[in-house]
Design a protein around this motif. Sequence first.
Motif, mmCIF file in Angstrom:
data_model
loop_
_atom_site.group_PDB
_atom_site.id
_atom_site.type_symbol
_atom_site.label_atom_id
_atom_site.label_comp_id
_atom_site.label_asym_id
_atom_site.label_seq_id
_atom_site.Cartn_x
_atom_site.Cartn_y
_atom_site.Cartn_z
ATOM 1 N N GLU A 167 40.003 78.527 2.507
ATOM 2 C CA GLU A 167 39.618 77.233 3.061
ATOM 3 C C GLU A 167 40.382 76.097 2.398
ATOM 4 O O GLU A 167 40.720 75.099 3.035
ATOM 5 C CB GLU A 167 38.118 77.012 2.878
ATOM 6 N N ARG A 168 40.664 76.238 1.098
ATOM 7 C CA ARG A 168 41.291 75.159 0.331
ATOM 8 C C ARG A 168 42.805 75.148 0.463
ATOM 9 O O ARG A 168 43.420 74.078 0.602
ATOM 10 C CB ARG A 168 40.907 75.268 -1.142
ATOM 11 N N VAL A 169 43.446 76.323 0.386
ATOM 12 C CA VAL A 169 44.911 76.367 0.340
ATOM 13 C C VAL A 169 45.524 76.964 1.601
ATOM 14 O O VAL A 169 46.749 76.944 1.743
ATOM 15 C CB VAL A 169 45.402 77.153 -0.896
ATOM 16 N N GLY A 170 44.711 77.499 2.485
ATOM 17 C CA GLY A 170 45.218 78.133 3.685
ATOM 18 C C GLY A 170 45.249 79.638 3.558
ATOM 19 O O GLY A 170 45.373 80.191 2.464
ATOM 20 N N LEU A 171 45.151 80.309 4.699
ATOM 21 C CA LEU A 171 45.071 81.765 4.701
ATOM 22 C C LEU A 171 46.377 82.403 4.228
ATOM 23 O O LEU A 171 46.366 83.403 3.504
ATOM 24 C CB LEU A 171 44.726 82.241 6.119
ATOM 25 N N GLY A 204 35.468 93.846 -7.734
ATOM 26 C CA GLY A 204 35.552 93.638 -6.290
ATOM 27 C C GLY A 204 34.641 92.530 -5.801
ATOM 28 O O GLY A 204 34.931 91.882 -4.782
ATOM 29 N N LEU A 205 33.547 92.288 -6.518
ATOM 30 C CA LEU A 205 32.637 91.220 -6.115
ATOM 31 C C LEU A 205 33.317 89.858 -6.189
ATOM 32 O O LEU A 205 32.955 88.939 -5.456
ATOM 33 C CB LEU A 205 31.390 91.235 -7.011
ATOM 34 N N LEU A 206 34.310 89.724 -7.087
ATOM 35 C CA LEU A 206 35.033 88.459 -7.187
ATOM 36 C C LEU A 206 35.886 88.211 -5.950
ATOM 37 O O LEU A 206 36.285 87.073 -5.693
ATOM 38 C CB LEU A 206 35.914 88.456 -8.435
ATOM 39 N N GLY A 207 36.181 89.279 -5.202
ATOM 40 C CA GLY A 207 36.963 89.117 -3.985
ATOM 41 C C GLY A 207 36.284 88.238 -2.953
ATOM 42 O O GLY A 207 36.945 87.741 -2.031
ATOM 43 N N GLY A 208 34.982 88.037 -3.106
ATOM 44 C CA GLY A 208 34.275 87.166 -2.178
ATOM 45 C C GLY A 208 34.734 85.728 -2.232
ATOM 46 O O GLY A 208 34.534 84.964 -1.275
ATOM 47 N N SER A 209 35.353 85.328 -3.348
ATOM 48 C CA SER A 209 35.839 83.954 -3.465
ATOM 49 C C SER A 209 37.079 83.705 -2.615
ATOM 50 O O SER A 209 37.522 82.561 -2.474
ATOM 51 C CB SER A 209 36.144 83.630 -4.933
ATOM 52 N N ALA A 210 37.656 84.774 -2.036
ATOM 53 C CA ALA A 210 38.875 84.611 -1.244
ATOM 54 C C ALA A 210 38.663 83.691 -0.055
ATOM 55 O O ALA A 210 39.577 82.962 0.342
ATOM 56 C CB ALA A 210 39.377 85.977 -0.773
ATOM 57 N N GLY A 211 37.482 83.731 0.535
ATOM 58 C CA GLY A 211 37.209 82.863 1.674
ATOM 59 C C GLY A 211 37.274 81.397 1.300
ATOM 60 O O GLY A 211 37.854 80.578 2.022
ATOM 61 N N ARG A 212 36.701 81.057 0.149
ATOM 62 C CA ARG A 212 36.733 79.671 -0.319
ATOM 63 C C ARG A 212 38.161 79.240 -0.640
ATOM 64 O O ARG A 212 38.575 78.124 -0.314
ATOM 65 C CB ARG A 212 35.859 79.548 -1.568
ATOM 66 N N VAL A 213 38.920 80.156 -1.264
ATOM 67 C CA VAL A 213 40.316 79.853 -1.576
ATOM 68 C C VAL A 213 41.106 79.614 -0.296
ATOM 69 O O VAL A 213 41.913 78.675 -0.198
ATOM 70 C CB VAL A 213 40.940 80.996 -2.403
#
Length: 387
Positions: free
Chosen positions: A259-263, A248-257
Motif C-alpha cells: 500500500e505504501r510503496v506499490g506492489l 512467516g507470520l511477518l509476511g502479513g505486513s507485505a500488504g501494508r508495504v
Amino acid sequence: MVTGTEGKTGRWWPTAAVGAGVIALCYGFARYAYGLFVPRFSETFGLTTVAVGVLGGLSTAGYGLGLLGSPRTSAWSARGTVLLAGAAATAGLALMAVAPNVAVFGAGIVIAGGSAGLVSPGVAQLIGETAGRRVRARAQTWANTGTGLGLAASAFTPLLLLGWPAIWAAFAVLGAALTLIAWRTLPRTDPAEVVTGSAHGVLPLVLNSVLIGVTSAPYWTFSSSRLTESGLSPVAATWCWFTIGVAGLLGGSAGRVAERVGLRAANLATWTLAAAGIAVLALPDPGLPGALVSGALFGCTYMALTGLCILWASRVFPTRPARGVTWSFLGLGIGQTAASPLAGATASAIGLAAVFGLTGLVALIAWSQVHPRAAPPEHRGVRRLRR
C-alpha cells in the motif's frame, strides 16, 4: 449479510483471522504435516520410497483438484468454499487417523490435499467481497500467513510421545473446532461491488508464481537434508522448521508495504531477501545461527510473496479474486512439481550446497519485473478513494 460498499467499511480483521485459522488447518496440518511423519507412516504401512512418493503425489493431485474446483464453488459462495475446505481437511485427517490400510490412507490424503486447493481462493474471494478497498491488501496478506501459523503449530508434533494416529485424530478434532468457528463467524455475502478491469496481466502473474514454486521447492524438500549434512541435529532442524512458520507470520505486513510503496517495489524487495535467505544454505558451514536466519528469511518472504500474488491476482481479476488466485497457485504448484526432481538430480551431481546457491541466483530473475510488461499492476483506485 454484507452488501454494497457500506457493508465493507466495518472491521476486517475477524474475517482475516478466521480465514488464517482455516488456512493453517488446510496447509499446516492437512497438507504439509505429511512430510514430517513419513518415517512413521512407512513403518506402519511398510512403505517403500516409491510408495512414499506416490502418496505425496496423491496429496498434490488432491490439491490440484481443489484449485480447479475453487473458482466455481467460490462464485456460488465464498463462505461456503471456506467451510467446505475446513470440512474436507477434517474429514481427510480423520480418515487417515483410522485408516486400516494404505488404500484408505491414500484416500484421506487426497481429501486433505483438496482442502488446501479450496481454501486460499475461497478466503481471497470472501475478503474481496467484505473488506473495504483501503484495508483489502492488509486483510489478504494477513489471512495468507495462516500457512506459517500451521507450520509453526505442527513443527514439534513429531517429537510427541504418541502414535501418529492419535496425533492425526487430534488434528481432526482441531479441524472440526476451527470449521465450527468459521461457520459461526464468517459473514454471508452478496456479490461484491468492486472495481472492474481486464485480465490482460495474467501471464506475468503465472510466471511469477512458477518462479516462486521453482525457488521454494528445493528449500521445502532439501533444506532439512542440507542442515543435517552440515552437522546440525534433527532437533535443531526442527527448530529451523518452526522458525520458518513463525517468521512467516511477518509476511502479513507485505500488504501494508504494498500500500505504501506499490506492489512492484514490494515484490522486488521481497524477492531480493528471498534470494539471500536461500543462498545462506550454500555456505560451507552455515551453523545454527545461519540456519535460523535462512529459515526466518525464507518463511517471511515465502508468505509475503504468496500474499503479494493474492494481491496481484485480485487486481487482475478484481471481481473474481478466486479465479486469479487459482491461476497463481496452479503456477506455484507447477513450479514446485517440476523443480523438486530437478533439484534432486542436480544435487546428486554437484551437491546440495551448490543447488541452494544456484536457486538463490534463479530467484533474482524476478528483477525482470522492472520492465512494465512483466510487472504487477499498481492500484489505480487509491487516489480516487482519498479524494
